[in-house]
Write an enzyme that holds these catalytic residues in place. Structure first.
Site, PDB file in Angstrom:
ATOM      1  N   GLU A  38      45.172 -41.515  24.949  1.00 17.03           N
ATOM      2  CA  GLU A  38      45.016 -42.478  26.037  1.00 17.03           C
ATOM      3  C   GLU A  38      43.611 -43.103  26.054  1.00 17.03           C
ATOM      4  O   GLU A  38      42.614 -42.371  26.026  1.00 17.03           O
ATOM      5  CB  GLU A  38      45.299 -41.786  27.381  1.00 17.03           C
ATOM      6  CG  GLU A  38      45.147 -42.669  28.593  1.00 17.03           C
ATOM      7  CD  GLU A  38      45.953 -43.961  28.505  1.00 17.03           C
ATOM      8  OE1 GLU A  38      47.128 -43.893  28.115  1.00 17.03           O
ATOM      9  OE2 GLU A  38      45.381 -45.024  28.816  1.00 17.03           O
ATOM     10  N   THR A  82      49.797 -49.200  27.734  1.00 13.69           N
ATOM     11  CA  THR A  82      50.397 -48.090  26.993  1.00 13.69           C
ATOM     12  C   THR A  82      51.792 -48.438  26.490  1.00 13.69           C
ATOM     13  O   THR A  82      52.143 -48.134  25.346  1.00 13.69           O
ATOM     14  CB  THR A  82      50.499 -46.844  27.890  1.00 13.69           C
ATOM     15  OG1 THR A  82      49.196 -46.332  28.099  1.00 13.69           O
ATOM     16  CG2 THR A  82      51.346 -45.768  27.247  1.00 13.69           C
ATOM     17  N   HIS A 198      41.926 -41.388  31.246  1.00 13.11           N
ATOM     18  CA  HIS A 198      42.474 -42.640  31.781  1.00 13.11           C
ATOM     19  C   HIS A 198      41.553 -43.199  32.861  1.00 13.11           C
ATOM     20  O   HIS A 198      40.960 -42.452  33.630  1.00 13.11           O
ATOM     21  CB  HIS A 198      43.864 -42.392  32.368  1.00 13.11           C
ATOM     22  CG  HIS A 198      44.621 -43.648  32.714  1.00 13.11           C
ATOM     23  ND1 HIS A 198      44.284 -44.443  33.778  1.00 13.11           N
ATOM     24  CD2 HIS A 198      45.662 -44.249  32.127  1.00 13.11           C
ATOM     25  CE1 HIS A 198      45.099 -45.486  33.825  1.00 13.11           C
ATOM     26  NE2 HIS A 198      45.944 -45.395  32.847  1.00 13.11           N
ATOM     27  N   ASP A 257      45.610 -45.922  22.200  1.00 13.90           N
ATOM     28  CA  ASP A 257      46.659 -46.868  22.625  1.00 13.90           C
ATOM     29  C   ASP A 257      46.118 -48.242  23.000  1.00 13.90           C
ATOM     30  O   ASP A 257      46.777 -49.256  22.771  1.00 13.90           O
ATOM     31  CB  ASP A 257      47.521 -46.270  23.745  1.00 13.90           C
ATOM     32  CG  ASP A 257      46.764 -46.020  25.051  1.00 13.90           C
ATOM     33  OD1 ASP A 257      47.429 -45.839  26.076  1.00 13.90           O
ATOM     34  OD2 ASP A 257      45.515 -46.027  25.022  1.00 13.90           O
ATOM     35  N   HIS A 258      44.903 -48.317  23.592  1.00 11.05           N
ATOM     36  CA  HIS A 258      44.307 -49.620  23.936  1.00 11.05           C
ATOM     37  C   HIS A 258      42.860 -49.363  24.342  1.00 11.05           C
ATOM     38  O   HIS A 258      42.422 -48.202  24.365  1.00 11.05           O
ATOM     39  CB  HIS A 258      45.080 -50.279  25.094  1.00 11.05           C
ATOM     40  CG  HIS A 258      45.365 -49.345  26.224  1.00 11.05           C
ATOM     41  ND1 HIS A 258      44.361 -48.847  27.050  1.00 11.05           N
ATOM     42  CD2 HIS A 258      46.512 -48.749  26.617  1.00 11.05           C
ATOM     43  CE1 HIS A 258      44.905 -48.019  27.930  1.00 11.05           C
ATOM     44  NE2 HIS A 258      46.200 -47.937  27.685  1.00 11.05           N
TER      45      HIS A 258
END
Ligand code: GP9
Ligand code: MN
Length: 424
Positions: A38, A82, A198, A257-258
């Site tokens: 994440e 995500t 996150h 993921d980003h």
């Protein structure tokens, strides 16, 4: 309609990159574990905060004998965050220009990884300690052909100390996943989605093992603590796999993921990386880690330019499954014919030579505006990028895979899947 699919098939075939004999089938018959990191950006790899490594385990893994580490790998997510990363990973199709395909296109017919591997005897499962309905996962995973989806209902989420904002924290998550993973027949195709690192990266200070940074921007300063925690959880999981006897017959793919730190924090990020965050440097920060561990495979740091759209053909070729008959937007990163132009969802792109950001062109090596001599080449690449995004959108918006079944592929019937715990 169905006439479009012919155009798409021809376009895809022109895009196809032949497998690299050195790697084709290197992981044949092995289990597959995707570790979804994440909000991990690649700048954190080998980064030292006050002289201390933030992610010592991942750093060591980038140098592991059997791990390919890609240091020019970019996320290509849009508003779906995500869910866009997952969408690209499972289909080698781009998410949508607006919104999340997971939510608006869940009823489409897909030819996603779990369904392709089912024809080769694989059982599939996603593990994620959040509610299954988040990002509409419990619907679209059925269209992908996932056999199992172990969401929060399969985990003990009663202790608040074990919980993060989007679900079970990574260490208890991996711990509690062990019995579920052991219950799966082999070979299995699985994905573990972490949530510890996150935004805004707040952590229970009893659980931290590294100081915050001191830029004064809270989410940037916190990021180092949650990234360290996630790194420790990944190391814990690797040790669990070794104890379960799974480490030596499993391919493990770790990917960011980003981005974690958005453009709103450039002032603080300038202190973190010691450079002005120009559009060029901001684009450089869109790299996410990609590490592919395959027992017995020659490891390396691979500088090939690529993105999340390229993961599926890369993983299938490593499993010894040819992808030429599948409609996929990406190409095998390990192939000598891999196309190193990396489209972003908004039409920007990077490549080993040219960046195109917000309609402006830059020389990748110097970061300076491109001189006019390269304009023609840049415009040709721009057209190619628009073409590639356009074809993917045609397939997704037109649900075109209804009109094409690859040879030996068994289409998915979503109605045969049921993820409720009490029916297991
Ligand atoms: C939600 C978790 C985080 O279940 O995967 O999603 P994101 O906010 O990163 O898209
Ligand atoms: Mn995410």
């Amino acid at each position: 309609d169905s006439s479009d699919i012919t155009e798409v098939i021809n376009y895809t075939k022109s895009n196809y990159a032949n497998p690299n004999a050195k790697y084709f089938g290197a992981a044949k018959g092995m289990n597959v574990i995707y570790l979804h990191l994440e909000s991990f950006q690649n700048f954190i790899i080998d980064y030292k905060l006050n002289g201390e490594e933030v992610t010592p385990f991942l750093n060591s893994l980038t140098k592991d004998d059997n791990t390919a580490y890609f240091d020019n790998f970019f996320h290509q997510t849009g508003q779906g965050k995500t869910s866009d990363a997952e969408f690209m990973l499972e289909n080698s199709l781009f998410g949508l220009p607006q919104g999340s395909a997971f939510i608006t296109k869940a009823q489409n017919m897909y030819q996603a990884a779990p369904s392709i591997l089912k024809d080769y005897g694989y059982t599939s499962a996603v593990f994620h300690g959040n509610n299954g309905s988040f990002w509409n996962r419990n619907v679209i995973y059925k269209s992908f052909g996932y056999d199992n989806f172990f969401d929060a209902s399969y985990y003990d989420t009663s202790s608040s100390e074990d919980m993060a904002e989007y679900g079970l924290l990574d260490k208890p998550f991996f711990e509690q996943s062990e019995s579920l993973l052991s219950s799966l027949p082999q070979p299995f195709y699985t994905k573990f989605i972490t949530v510890g690192n996150h935004y805004p990266y707040k952590m229970n200070q009893d659980l931290v093992t590294i100081d915050k940074a001191d830029t004064g921007d809270a989410s940037v300063d916190n990021y180092f603590q949650t990234a360290r925690y996630a790194d420790e959880a990944i190391e814990q999981f690797f040790n669990q796999l070794k104890e379960l006897g799974l480490y030596d017959n499993t391919m493990i793919v770790l990917y960011g993921d980003h981005y974690g730190i958005s453009d709103n924090h450039n002032k603080a990020m300038e202190q973190v990386i010691g450079k002005d965050i120009t559009p060029y440097e901001s684009t450089n920060l869109q790299r996410v880690p990609l590490l592919i561990h395959v027992p017995g495979m020659q490891g390396e740091t691979n500088h090939t330019y690529g993105g999340q759209i390229d993961l599926l053909p890369t993983v299938l070729h490593l499993l010894g499954i040819d992808t030429q008959n599948f409609i996929q937007s990406g190409s095998d990163l390990l192939s000598e014919e891999h196309n190193e132009i990396v489209p972003f969802r908004n039409g920007d792109f990077v490549s080993p030579t040219i960046y195109s950001i917000n309609e402006k062109l830059y020389d990748n090596k110097t970061g300076l505006p491109l001189d006019d001599s390269q304009l023609e080449l840049a415009n040709a690449i721009k057209n190619e990028v628009e073409h590639k995004l356009g074809f993917s959108d045609k397939v997704v918006n037109g649900d075109l895979l209804r009109f094409y079944t690859p040879p030996q592929y068994t289409p998915v019937d979503p109605s045969q899947y049921n993820y409720f715990k009490d029916t297991h």
